[in-house]
Enzyme design. Structure first.
Site: not given
Length: 373
Positions: A325, A330
């Site tokens: 990430r 996210e």
């Protein structure tokens, strides 16, 4: 538009309830849920008409209904999962549905076992040499835990939530040495404390529509709070999505020290407040995605060369079961070569194995980063 719908399609009677933001309560889901085109939630994927017919009127032992379990994802159809349990028992009371959710997300079958282990002595992660240590900005490991003697946050009563806070804080107040710290109640904290917790990025806040629809923000902010040790390397969130989020973190690359601190603290809390756990699911969580370990182990690491070779980077991540990430959460990208690397799996392998996944994946990425073109 009404929430119920009857039509005639290709000579078949189709009846059900439209899902969407117009829903005010779980009781409004009268018939088989119809989701808008483009809905991609795990709820929509796993909820067949057959499962609906079997589960629609079921309740768990605390009275939490199947319709309550699916309500958040029914109202907010852009959910990724859309399902929240009401208790440990929900996973068994709604087994035809929950087993499918769990297997679909984790690959964990109804006959599979999950045996937990927080034994930091089993972790094989020698210190990073100095040149590699410089590449790693910070290390963070967290677990989600819930108490065995209570329903989950979706179904606790107001008085039960207060009992949980009292019990957990009494355990935290006994911490000594590096774990010793202070509990800050969201309800009673001063403005100065609030500003400091925001500056430290420790504060959690209400207003999440998905959690709200699951019943997790009732009586907000009562009986919620944050504990951190004096060194700010250990943190506990009380009565957020799960009854406990236990977090260990520090600057640099000492993964073993971070996991040891987490393990020692979790076992001390459990001396007073037993966690919900069994040999099939491991530790029980409110969202099915956290079942098993509820563990996310991550480092923030500088990998500027790999940033320009996404295919190689992803192939290493796939091999070691880790997730890449950007450092802002996210679905974020990076433009400065700093990545958040974390374990991908949660259930079916124990906590030690998942931290090992992360360590091994990070070592492999460092080897690739250091290799000549």
């Amino acid at each position: 538009m009404g929430s119920s719908y009857t039509s005639n399609l290709s000579s078949c009677d189709v009846d059900g309830t439209f899902m969407g933001a117009h829903l005010k309560s779980a009781d409004q889901i009268k018939g088989f849920p119809f989701f808008p085109t483009g809905t991609k939630s795990l709820l929509q994927k796993c909820l067949t008409r057959e499962i609906w017919e079997v589960c629609k009127d079921r309740r768990d032992k605390f009275g939490f209904t199947f319709k309550q379990a699916i309500f958040s994802g029914s109202k907010w159809t852009n959910s990724g999962v859309g399902v929240y349990a009401g208790s440990h028992d929900s996973y068994y009371a709604f087994a035809p549905f929950m087993d499918k959710i769990i297997e679909s997300y984790h690959g964990h079958k109804p006959t599979d076992k999950h045996l937990s282990s927080m034994d930091y002595n089993q972790l094989d992660c020698p210190p990073f040499p100095a040149d590699e240590d410089k590449m790693i900005n910070s290390t963070r490991i967290r677990v989600a835990r819930n108490l065995a003697d209570y329903p989950l946050g979706t179904a606790v009563t107001r008085s039960q939530r207060k009992e949980i806070e009292t019990l957990v804080v009494s355990a935290l107040n006994e911490f000594k040495g590096e774990l010793k710290g202070k509990y800050f109640s969201l309800e009673t904290m001063t403005d100065a404390d609030k500003k400091q917790l925001i500056a430290d990025h420790f504060l959690f806040k209400g207003g999440d529509k998905y959690l709200e629809s699951a019943g997790l923000e009732r009586d907000w902010p009562e009986a919620r709070g944050i504990f951190h040790n004096d060194a700010k390397t250990f943190l506990v969130w009380v009565n957020e999505e799960d009854q406990l989020r236990i977090i260990s973190m520090q600057k640099g690359s000492d993964i073993h020290a971070v996991f040891k601190r987490l393990s020692v603290a979790a076992s001390k809390i459990e001396e007073k407040a037993k966690f919900a756990n069994d040999e099939h699911f491991g530790y029980i969580s409110t969202c099915p995605t956290n079942m098993g370990t509820g563990l996310r182990a991550s480092v923030h690491i500088n990998l500027p060369k790999l940033m320009n070779n996404k295919a190689l980077h992803q192939s290493i991540a796939d091999k070691y079961h880790v997730q890449i990430r950007g450092i802002h959460g996210e679905h974020t990208e990076t433009d400065d070569g700093v990545f958040d690397i974390s374990n991908l799996r949660r259930l079916g392998r124990n906590e030690v194995q998942l931290v090992q996944d992360m360590y091994d994946g990070v070592k492999a990425m460092i080897r690739a980063e250091k290799s000549p073109e």
